[in-house]
Structures are given as C-alpha cells and as structure tokens.
Design a protein around this motif. Structure first.
Motif, PDB file in Angstrom:
ATOM      1  N   TRP A   1      20.652   2.488   5.238  1.00  0.00           N
ATOM      2  CA  TRP A   1      19.634   3.519   5.060  1.00  0.00           C
ATOM      3  C   TRP A   1      18.283   2.868   4.770  1.00  0.00           C
ATOM      4  N   GLN A   2      17.212   3.567   5.128  1.00  0.00           N
ATOM      5  CA  GLN A   2      15.869   3.119   4.757  1.00  0.00           C
ATOM      6  C   GLN A   2      15.187   4.228   3.958  1.00  0.00           C
ATOM      7  N   CYS A   3      14.590   3.837   2.842  1.00  0.00           N
ATOM      8  CA  CYS A   3      13.829   4.793   2.046  1.00  0.00           C
ATOM      9  C   CYS A   3      12.456   4.980   2.690  1.00  0.00           C
ATOM     10  N   GLN A   4      12.073   6.222   2.893  1.00  0.00           N
ATOM     11  CA  GLN A   4      10.781   6.517   3.499  1.00  0.00           C
ATOM     12  C   GLN A   4       9.652   6.484   2.472  1.00  0.00           C
ATOM     13  N   HIS A   5      10.005   6.275   1.220  1.00  0.00           N
ATOM     14  CA  HIS A   5       9.014   6.257   0.134  1.00  0.00           C
ATOM     15  C   HIS A   5       8.648   4.830  -0.250  1.00  0.00           C
ATOM     16  N   CYS A   6       9.653   4.007  -0.592  1.00  0.00           N
ATOM     17  CA  CYS A   6       9.377   2.628  -1.033  1.00  0.00           C
ATOM     18  C   CYS A   6       9.746   1.589   0.027  1.00  0.00           C
ATOM     19  N   CYS A   7      10.340   2.028   1.134  1.00  0.00           N
ATOM     20  CA  CYS A   7      10.696   1.169   2.282  1.00  0.00           C
ATOM     21  C   CYS A   7      11.897   0.252   2.037  1.00  0.00           C
ATOM     22  N   LEU A   8      12.621   0.405   0.955  1.00  0.00           N
ATOM     23  CA  LEU A   8      13.843  -0.371   0.769  1.00  0.00           C
ATOM     24  C   LEU A   8      14.868   0.005   1.829  1.00  0.00           C
ATOM     25  N   VAL A   9      15.557  -0.988   2.377  1.00  0.00           N
ATOM     26  CA  VAL A   9      16.722  -0.757   3.229  1.00  0.00           C
ATOM     27  C   VAL A   9      17.951  -1.113   2.405  1.00  0.00           C
ATOM     28  N   PHE A  10      18.948  -0.239   2.400  1.00  0.00           N
ATOM     29  CA  PHE A  10      20.109  -0.471   1.543  1.00  0.00           C
ATOM     30  C   PHE A  10      21.395  -0.024   2.229  1.00  0.00           C
ATOM     31  N   VAL A  11      22.474  -0.658   1.844  1.00  0.00           N
ATOM     32  CA  VAL A  11      23.792  -0.365   2.406  1.00  0.00           C
ATOM     33  C   VAL A  11      24.331   0.934   1.809  1.00  0.00           C
ATOM     34  N   ALA A  12      24.958   1.722   2.649  1.00  0.00           N
ATOM     35  CA  ALA A  12      25.587   2.961   2.181  1.00  0.00           C
ATOM     36  C   ALA A  12      26.566   2.655   1.051  1.00  0.00           C
ATOM     37  N   ARG A  13      26.565   3.493   0.050  1.00  0.00           N
ATOM     38  CA  ARG A  13      27.384   3.249  -1.151  1.00  0.00           C
ATOM     39  C   ARG A  13      28.872   3.141  -0.822  1.00  0.00           C
ATOM     40  N   ALA A  14      29.332   3.835   0.194  1.00  0.00           N
ATOM     41  CA  ALA A  14      30.754   3.791   0.554  1.00  0.00           C
ATOM     42  C   ALA A  14      31.156   2.452   1.154  1.00  0.00           C
ATOM     43  N   ASP A  15      30.157   1.645   1.569  1.00  0.00           N
ATOM     44  CA  ASP A  15      30.453   0.378   2.233  1.00  0.00           C
ATOM     45  C   ASP A  15      30.298  -0.841   1.319  1.00  0.00           C
ATOM     46  N   LEU A  16      30.104  -0.620   0.033  1.00  0.00           N
ATOM     47  CA  LEU A  16      29.927  -1.738  -0.898  1.00  0.00           C
ATOM     48  C   LEU A  16      31.263  -2.401  -1.219  1.00  0.00           C
ATOM     49  N   LEU A  17      31.223  -3.713  -1.468  1.00  0.00           N
ATOM     50  CA  LEU A  17      32.409  -4.450  -1.899  1.00  0.00           C
ATOM     51  C   LEU A  17      32.761  -4.092  -3.341  1.00  0.00           C
ATOM     52  N   SER A  18      34.008  -4.331  -3.706  1.00  0.00           N
ATOM     53  CA  SER A  18      34.384  -4.229  -5.113  1.00  0.00           C
ATOM     54  C   SER A  18      33.804  -5.427  -5.854  1.00  0.00           C
ATOM     55  N   PRO A  19      33.593  -5.334  -7.171  1.00  0.00           N
ATOM     56  CA  PRO A  19      33.060  -6.475  -7.924  1.00  0.00           C
ATOM     57  C   PRO A  19      33.888  -7.752  -7.762  1.00  0.00           C
ATOM     58  N   GLU A  20      35.203  -7.636  -7.701  1.00  0.00           N
ATOM     59  CA  GLU A  20      36.045  -8.835  -7.566  1.00  0.00           C
ATOM     60  C   GLU A  20      35.886  -9.459  -6.180  1.00  0.00           C
ATOM     61  N   ALA A  21      35.829  -8.639  -5.140  1.00  0.00           N
ATOM     62  CA  ALA A  21      35.607  -9.166  -3.790  1.00  0.00           C
ATOM     63  C   ALA A  21      34.238  -9.822  -3.689  1.00  0.00           C
ATOM     64  N   GLU A  22      33.265  -9.248  -4.383  1.00  0.00           N
ATOM     65  CA  GLU A  22      31.919  -9.827  -4.416  1.00  0.00           C
ATOM     66  C   GLU A  22      31.948 -11.207  -5.074  1.00  0.00           C
ATOM     67  N   ARG A  23      32.616 -11.301  -6.198  1.00  0.00           N
ATOM     68  CA  ARG A  23      32.707 -12.578  -6.921  1.00  0.00           C
ATOM     69  C   ARG A  23      33.399 -13.640  -6.063  1.00  0.00           C
TER      70      ARG A  23
END
Length: 215
Positions: A26-48
């Motif tokens: 997604w891209q924010c039309q206000h601050c221009c941040l591009v970010f991954v959809a929350r459903a597609d985030l890794l678990s903290p352990e997979a991230e580590r």
C-alpha cells in the motif's frame, strides 16, 4: 477491500501501490510511505531467524565502508566534542556503534532481537543512528515518537535506508525481496516527517537523511 491504515501517519487515505506473489503493498497518499499489507507480515520468530542469515561481521572491511556512508556525514555534524549516542536497531553485529566509538563518542546500542536492553531507552542522547533498520519497522510512528523523546534539544537523528522507486520499477526492486523489509520511505516521506515534527532535515548522500531536533 477496505483501505489499510498507514502505520506512520495513521490516515486511511491509502491506495494499493504494487503486488507480487508474496505480498501486497500500500502507499499512503498523505505521507507517501509504502508499506506491506498487515496480513502479509512475518511472525516475530520468523523475522528473527531471517536476521540471523545476515552477514554483519564487525571485522568486514566492506561492511565498514558501507556504513561510512552514514558515519562520515554524521561525524561531520557532531564535531569534536564527545557526544552521547544510541545506535538503534544495531542488529547482531553493531559495527556502526564501534565506528562512532572509535571516533570518540560514547555509544549505547539497542535492538529488539539482539540488544534488547530497555535501560538504554530511559535516558536522552545527543544523537541517534539507525542504519538499514527503519525499513523493518511494523509501526514506524511508534519509533518516531520514541526517538523524539530520546533526543535532547538540537539532537541529531541519522537514518540510512533505500528510497523506493516509482510503481513500475518497484515491481522488480531488489530491496523489497527481503521479507523483513516492510516499510519503504522516500524523500517526500522524510520531508513530511520534518514538517510534522518541526525538524531540520538534510540529505547529505544517497539513502542517508539527517534530522536535527529543535532547541
């Protein structure tokens, strides 16, 4: 599909920016941040576990040269007097903190996985460095609020991260292939942050931005 909330400015004025086989962006039309959809985030352990694959050797000359892209302009701003610094998101090999200590500054390090010492987040600093870490932040607004609390008046915040390209180039952009890279910034995003938090901002080299807090 309802719009996702921007994790930096919290607006719902967002739009789908890109999509690949793994994730939606997604891209924010206000601050221009591009970010991954929350459903597609890794678990903290997979991230580590993924971070453990990184080769951040403090004895690596090439890694030192890479970090000098931020260290050199930051040291130029800091001057000769000894300053208190925090390397935020130092990872398993805190080479930047070592480099800044070698230059005469008193360093502390913090990382949620490799240096999770809450004590260092209870004092203020003359400067904070963050190299190749901000793109990992799930909710970057939280870190921004924390940084503003940790910085002394006129303190410096030095960040290194890759600025994202336009949507066409983003499709094949190597930087987004890392599954732990989930928040992508642009010069416009950093300029928005400077305006939002009344910070001076400079872009000394590619991929590096230095903010100064008001006195």
């Amino acid at each position: 599909m309802s719009n996702e909330v921007c994790p930096l400015c919290h607006t719902t004025h967002t739009a789908i920016f890109s999509q690949d086989q793994q994730r939606l962006y997604w891209q924010c039309q206000h601050c221009c941040l591009v970010f991954v959809a929350r459903a597609d985030l890794l678990s903290p352990e997979a991230e580590r576990q993924h971070y453990l694959l990184h080769n951040n050797d403090v004895a690596d000359v090439g890694y030192r040269q890479f970090l000098s892209k931020l260290a050199n302009p930051l040291l130029s701003e800091l001057g000769k007097e000894v300053k208190q610094g925090l390397d935020f998101g130092c990872g398993p090999g805190p080479l930047l903190a070592k480099m800044l200590s070698e230059a005469g500054h008193a360093m502390q390090v913090w990382d949620p996985f490799f240096a999770n010492n809450p004590d260092v987040l209870t004092r203020q600093y003359d400067f904070i460095s963050c190299t190749e870490a901000i793109e990992h932040f799930v909710n970057p607004s939280r870190e921004w609020q924390l940084w503003l609390e940790l910085l002394k008046p006129t303190g410096l915040l030095a960040i290194m991260t890759k600025y994202y390209p336009d949507a066409a180039a983003f499709t094949n952009w190597y930087y987004k292939r890392d599954p732990t890279h989930i928040s992508f910034f642009s010069m416009q995003t950093f300029q928005w942050l400077a305006q939002q938090y009344h910070l001076q901002v400079a872009f000394p080299t590619n991929d590096v931005v230095i903010f100064r807090k008001a006195g």
